[in-house]
Design a protein around this motif. Structure first.
Motif, PDB file in Angstrom:
ATOM      1  N   PHE A  97       2.207  19.338  38.955  1.00 35.99           N
ATOM      2  CA  PHE A  97       1.855  20.807  38.743  1.00 35.99           C
ATOM      3  C   PHE A  97       1.723  21.449  39.975  1.00 35.99           C
ATOM      4  O   PHE A  97       2.197  22.380  40.139  1.00 35.99           O
ATOM      5  CB  PHE A  97       0.406  21.082  37.590  1.00 35.99           C
ATOM      6  CG  PHE A  97      -0.704  20.601  38.378  1.00 35.99           C
ATOM      7  CD1 PHE A  97      -1.573  21.133  39.244  1.00 35.99           C
ATOM      8  CD2 PHE A  97      -0.986  18.980  38.115  1.00 35.99           C
ATOM      9  CE1 PHE A  97      -2.361  20.595  39.606  1.00 35.99           C
ATOM     10  CE2 PHE A  97      -2.188  18.410  38.699  1.00 35.99           C
ATOM     11  CZ  PHE A  97      -2.930  19.517  39.318  1.00 35.99           C
ATOM     12  N   ARG A  98       1.301  20.815  40.950  1.00 36.70           N
ATOM     13  CA  ARG A  98       1.408  21.437  42.425  1.00 36.70           C
ATOM     14  C   ARG A  98       2.628  21.740  42.912  1.00 36.70           C
ATOM     15  O   ARG A  98       2.743  22.551  43.366  1.00 36.70           O
ATOM     16  CB  ARG A  98       0.285  20.479  43.316  1.00 36.70           C
ATOM     17  CG  ARG A  98      -1.206  20.284  42.829  1.00 36.70           C
ATOM     18  CD  ARG A  98      -1.484  19.438  43.804  1.00 36.70           C
ATOM     19  NE  ARG A  98      -3.178  19.158  43.915  1.00 36.70           N
ATOM     20  CZ  ARG A  98      -3.553  18.194  43.242  1.00 36.70           C
ATOM     21  NH1 ARG A  98      -2.798  17.222  42.573  1.00 36.70           N
ATOM     22  NH2 ARG A  98      -4.819  18.137  42.613  1.00 36.70           N
ATOM     23  N   GLU A  99       3.563  20.802  42.572  1.00 31.18           N
ATOM     24  CA  GLU A  99       5.013  20.771  43.130  1.00 31.18           C
ATOM     25  C   GLU A  99       5.574  22.065  42.377  1.00 31.18           C
ATOM     26  O   GLU A  99       6.298  22.873  42.826  1.00 31.18           O
ATOM     27  CB  GLU A  99       5.588  19.620  43.048  1.00 31.18           C
ATOM     28  CG  GLU A  99       5.308  18.531  44.091  1.00 31.18           C
ATOM     29  CD  GLU A  99       4.201  17.758  43.557  1.00 31.18           C
ATOM     30  OE1 GLU A  99       3.826  16.613  44.280  1.00 31.18           O
ATOM     31  OE2 GLU A  99       3.378  18.107  42.600  1.00 31.18           O
ATOM     32  N   TYR A 100       5.208  22.127  41.027  1.00 31.36           N
ATOM     33  CA  TYR A 100       5.764  23.177  40.167  1.00 31.36           C
ATOM     34  C   TYR A 100       5.281  24.603  40.727  1.00 31.36           C
ATOM     35  O   TYR A 100       6.287  25.486  41.126  1.00 31.36           O
ATOM     36  CB  TYR A 100       5.199  22.948  38.672  1.00 31.36           C
ATOM     37  CG  TYR A 100       5.441  24.331  37.946  1.00 31.36           C
ATOM     38  CD1 TYR A 100       6.618  24.616  37.362  1.00 31.36           C
ATOM     39  CD2 TYR A 100       4.289  25.315  37.798  1.00 31.36           C
ATOM     40  CE1 TYR A 100       6.951  25.939  36.664  1.00 31.36           C
ATOM     41  CE2 TYR A 100       4.728  26.261  36.920  1.00 31.36           C
ATOM     42  CZ  TYR A 100       5.891  26.453  36.342  1.00 31.36           C
ATOM     43  OH  TYR A 100       6.318  27.863  35.538  1.00 31.36           O
ATOM     44  N   MET A 101       4.224  24.606  41.200  1.00 33.73           N
ATOM     45  CA  MET A 101       3.511  25.932  41.771  1.00 33.73           C
ATOM     46  C   MET A 101       4.417  26.305  43.164  1.00 33.73           C
ATOM     47  O   MET A 101       4.725  27.118  43.579  1.00 33.73           O
ATOM     48  CB  MET A 101       2.078  25.992  41.773  1.00 33.73           C
ATOM     49  CG  MET A 101       1.414  25.986  40.647  1.00 33.73           C
ATOM     50  SD  MET A 101      -0.533  26.076  40.618  1.00 33.73           S
ATOM     51  CE  MET A 101      -0.907  24.519  41.244  1.00 33.73           C
ATOM     52  N   PHE A 102       4.377  25.151  43.979  1.00 31.68           N
ATOM     53  CA  PHE A 102       5.086  25.136  45.325  1.00 31.68           C
ATOM     54  C   PHE A 102       6.466  25.578  45.187  1.00 31.68           C
ATOM     55  O   PHE A 102       7.036  26.317  45.969  1.00 31.68           O
ATOM     56  CB  PHE A 102       4.969  23.810  46.150  1.00 31.68           C
ATOM     57  CG  PHE A 102       5.404  23.873  47.333  1.00 31.68           C
ATOM     58  CD1 PHE A 102       4.801  24.626  48.297  1.00 31.68           C
ATOM     59  CD2 PHE A 102       6.733  23.259  47.703  1.00 31.68           C
ATOM     60  CE1 PHE A 102       5.221  24.738  49.630  1.00 31.68           C
ATOM     61  CE2 PHE A 102       7.112  23.176  49.116  1.00 31.68           C
ATOM     62  CZ  PHE A 102       6.300  23.963  49.936  1.00 31.68           C
ATOM     63  N   ASN A 103       7.332  25.106  43.765  1.00 30.66           N
ATOM     64  CA  ASN A 103       8.608  25.454  43.721  1.00 30.66           C
ATOM     65  C   ASN A 103       8.638  26.918  43.399  1.00 30.66           C
ATOM     66  O   ASN A 103       9.642  27.806  43.938  1.00 30.66           O
ATOM     67  CB  ASN A 103       9.242  24.550  42.631  1.00 30.66           C
ATOM     68  CG  ASN A 103       9.616  23.357  43.208  1.00 30.66           C
ATOM     69  OD1 ASN A 103       9.357  22.819  44.444  1.00 30.66           O
ATOM     70  ND2 ASN A 103       9.536  22.319  42.204  1.00 30.66           N
ATOM     71  N   ASN A 104       7.808  27.432  42.748  1.00 27.20           N
ATOM     72  CA  ASN A 104       7.542  29.023  42.468  1.00 27.20           C
ATOM     73  C   ASN A 104       7.294  29.892  43.644  1.00 27.20           C
ATOM     74  O   ASN A 104       7.980  30.801  43.906  1.00 27.20           O
ATOM     75  CB  ASN A 104       6.160  29.348  41.235  1.00 27.20           C
ATOM     76  CG  ASN A 104       6.491  29.031  40.057  1.00 27.20           C
ATOM     77  OD1 ASN A 104       6.803  30.205  39.377  1.00 27.20           O
ATOM     78  ND2 ASN A 104       6.826  27.927  39.507  1.00 27.20           N
TER      79      ASN A 104
END
Length: 788
Positions: free
Chosen positions: A583-590
């Motif tokens: 989920f951290r990487e998901y937000m970073f991708n955003n």
């Protein structure tokens, strides 16, 4: 009054403004995850099928609380520590009529009457009791304490020890010489008093043996041996057990811990490395009636001497192993007894993991006969298949055994008649049976599978005789289902790509509506329009389908940069319609997308969810098809999404870090920059269980390790490399990145840097560490990829 209203309005506006996330920053998204809201976890039904318990933290307290709802009263209520303690009872075992449950609490065995709620502690000792089960007639409970098996009556009477595994050998009597024997006979002949005492002693010993309680036959365990998987037959005649013997001389990794309370560097004892000598396993039967212990024979197993195909690449090794003609080492799981004890089945796994046999056991002789063999020249695996305890399998009736197999290329459900050996495949298609449960009445199976799409899971029901699966859940995304004990209700943990997990309740009926129970997300999290990534598939260079999800920028940066996120674990799925564990990487991708990057996340070869060929496509070459899938994804980005091929970067942790290194070292014209986090740099230094499946062993298959380890390709580095690693990583040890750093120094490379995190293990826990790491990643991409 007017002034008070103005002040109130300003305060209210400030409160609303404080809940707005605003533009994404690394500092914001890498905070303690509680800022997002805490999803419900550990869903547990009470035995009455009316109450659901779960952990939750809507108030963002230091620790999660225990909450409950009922099928009638659906508003979550926090419960006290007394209920929490009562629920700490491990796995529940039901009586046949489902009126009683058996469980372990705090190391003691407890039986509970479901109708009146009365609990009875059958065994209460300072020792730990475990693995409790009802006897065939349910008048007794059989359980394990230490190394041994015991039974106790439901009325707490008739406590009996059933096995006798011991680590103390009886000292043998001193040998009697011929001279000693002559003197003894002479004394008996000369003195009547000695004759009388000898006769009295013989009579006393005879009476003592007649009066003595019969004890189980002794089985000695030395200091390197452990006993496990102790299982008794329903008629209580046979006990089958497995003995594992640890090898001598293996070295364990030492991980130095530098930031300690003592102020001194302290050593953490770690794992061994791949290729170290493995434990050996033997399984035995104890026939209580005959008071005899004998070995289960594995010599007659079909293919027990078969060599793997890869040894053909090593002619000397092939000749030597062919000449020796040795049986392969195996481990037996089970037995799994049918209800009346007339049949027993075991699973046998070769320690090279190329074979899994399902075999019928004749407990009276210790002989095995084949029911099913699955051979894989790569390695046996897939959902419900490879497990030290056998996998997803069991009995439908006294003659029909069910199991999962990848024989068709996907993990599917099969049955076999143990008397006729007739096999039947119950599910089929390009999807996986991912979890499996036999219904209470043994007329149906419940399973979760990705039939609709590789990235969507649903609960299905299918008759035990086979037929068309019936879909029960309907929400598009990820459905983690817990079925109530009476099978009337479903507790569903559901999420979507941009919506974290929430608890839903649904009747166990196709088409029934799922009712949302929890609302966990903070207003701050909800204030940002989190992207629903576009899920696509493309053909890789080998003609196989590869799935990916793409974060398209609303306004691309003029340099048209792109970043590939590489998920970890290798065998893991991250291209799906549910909330990512990354989920951290998901937000970073955003964040990257907001800054003008096109971001893609690929379920490369080796990922889970796509069947056997995709799972094992990296066999003997990690950094082969898994990496070329990313290169092919870049081609897709360039041709379809307008990405500048000169401005492509990638990042990932663990296996993702490994791919990042291989990308920069072996495809320097494709990847300009990369961040490798907690990366494997040399597979010969990783653990055995994971690595030996894919690359065999360094001393038997050196070629696989040489072409799969980044350290051998470091001279190819041309782009910009950031490496980050926790110094107390007990999984991918800090030594890995230190060795690669020295290699880069010797190669006189100057376009790399190493960030170290002194208090972090493999999975970072401190928000400050996450923040520092991802600020460095963002800086790398901003300074190297945004060029025309």
């Amino acid at each position: 009054m007017k002034r008070l209203l103005v002040v109130f309005f300003l305060l209210s506006s400030a409160a609303v403004f404080a809940q707005q996330l605003g533009p994404l920053t690394v500092d914001k998204i890498m905070r303690d995850p509680k800022w997002m809201g805490v999803a419900p976890t550990n869903i547990q039904w009470d035995e009455n099928s009316k109450t659901i318990y779960f952990n939750w933290n809507p108030q963002k307290m230091e620790n999660d609380g225990l909450f409950q709802i009922s099928t009638l009263k659906k508003n979550p209520e926090k419960v006290g520590d007394d209920i929490r303690r009562n629920l700490e009872r491990g796995t529940l075992t039901y009586s046949r009529d489902r009126s009683k449950i058996l469980f372990e609490r705090n190391g003691d065995i407890v039986v509970k009457n479901i109708l009146n709620g009365l609990e009875t502690a059958l065994v209460t000792t300072v020792e730990r009791e475990a693995n409790a089960a009802f006897s065939k007639d349910e008048s007794k409970v059989i359980f394990q304490r230490g190394d041994n098996l015991y039974s106790v009556g439901i009325d707490k009477g008739n406590f009996i020890q059933l096995s006798n595994f011991t680590r103390t050998r009886s000292r043998p009597a001193a040998p009697v010489t011929k001279q000693d024997e002559w003197l003894r006979k002479d004394q008996l002949n000369e003195f009547d008093i000695i004759k009388k005492k000898d006769a009295d002693r013989n009579n006393a010993e005879k009476k003592s043996k007649e009066d003595a309680v019969k004890r189980p036959k002794e089985f000695y365990l030395d200091e390197r041996s452990t006993v496990n998987s102790i299982r008794i037959s329903p008629d209580e005649r046979y006990i089958v057990f497995r003995v594992s013997k640890n090898p001598e001389g293996n070295k364990n990794i030492i991980v130095p811990n530098y930031v300690t309370a003592s102020g001194y560097t302290e050593d953490i004892n770690g794992r061994t490395k791949v290729g170290n000598t493995l434990p050996t396993f033997e399984s035995y039967v104890y026939d209580i009636t005959r008071d005899s212990i004998y070995l289960i024979s594995t010599k007659e197993i079909p293919g027990i001497k078969d060599l793997p195909d890869y040894v053909k690449d090593y002619p000397e090794q092939l000749a030597e192993r062919t000449k020796k003609n040795e049986d392969r080492k195996v481990s037996i799981s089970g037995p799994f007894w049918n209800s009346d004890g007339s049949n027993a089945v075991v699973t046998v796994t070769s320690l090279d993991n190329k074979d899994r046999w399902i075999m019928k056991l004749d407990p009276g002789s210790g002989r095995l006969s084949l029911l099913d063999r699955q051979r894989d020249e790569a390695w046996i695996g897939g959902p419900g298949i490879n497990s030290f305890n056998g996998g997803s399998l069991g009995w439908i009736d006294n003659n029909t055994f069910y199991f999962q197999s990848e024989a068709s290329g996907y993990s599917h459900l099969y049955t076999v008649n143990v008397n006729t050996n007739l096999k039947k495949q119950l599910t089929a298609g390009k999807f996986e049976v991912q979890t499996l449960r036999l219904s209470n009445d043994k007329k149906s199976f419940y399973f979760t599978g990705n039939i609709e799409h590789p990235g969507i899971t649903h609960l299905y029901r299918i008759p035990v005789a086979g037929g068309e699966p019936v879909k029960i859940t309907s929400m598009r995304g990820g459905n983690e289902v817990s079925i109530s004990p009476d099978e009337k209700w479903l507790a569903i943990r559901y999420s979507y790509a941009n919506k974290p997990w929430e608890l839903f309740l649904q009747e166990n009926k196709p088409g029934a509506k799922a009712e949302q129970i929890t609302n966990s997300l903070s207003e701050e999290f909800k204030s940002y329009p989190w992207k629903d990534p576009e899920l696509v598939s493309f053909k890789n260079r080998f003609g196989s389908d590869v799935y990916a999800r793409i974060y398209k920028p609303q306004k691309a940066d003029p340099s048209k940069p792109a970043v590939l996120f590489v998920h970890g674990a290798g065998y893991l799925q991250n291209v799906h319609y549910w909330w990512s564990q990354y989920f951290r990487e998901y937000m970073f991708n955003n964040l990257l997308s907001d800054m003008g990057y096109t971001v893609i996340d690929v379920d490369y070869t080796g990922s889970s969810g796509y069947g056997r060929d995709h799972r094992t496509g990296i066999y003997r070459h990690m950094g082969g098809k898994d990496l070329s899938d990313h290169v092919d994804a870049v081609k897709l980005l360039v041709e379809k999404y307008g990405v500048n091929p000169a401005n492509v970067g990638l990042y990932g942790g663990s296996y993702g870090g490994f791919i990042t290194l291989m990308g920069l070292f072996t495809e320097p014209e494709v990847f300009k920059s990369g961040a490798g986090l907690r990366s494997v740099t040399d597979w010969a230094h990783y653990n055995h269980g994971y690595t030996s499946n894919i690359l065999n062993e360094p001393y038997t298959d050196e070629k696989s390790y040489k072409k799969s380890s980044p350290i051998y390709f470091a001279e190819g580095l041309k782009g910009n490399l950031l490496m980050a690693h926790g110094m107390v990583d007990v999984n991918v040890n800090f030594q890995d990145i230190v060795r690669l750093s020295q290699r880069l120094i010797e190669l006189k490379k100057d376009n790399w840097e190493l960030a170290v995190y002194p208090v972090e293990d493999h999975a970072f826990t401190e928000p400050s560490s996450w923040t520092d790491e991802y600020k460095r990643i963002l800086k790398l991409f901003e300074t190297t990829l945004k060029t025309k």
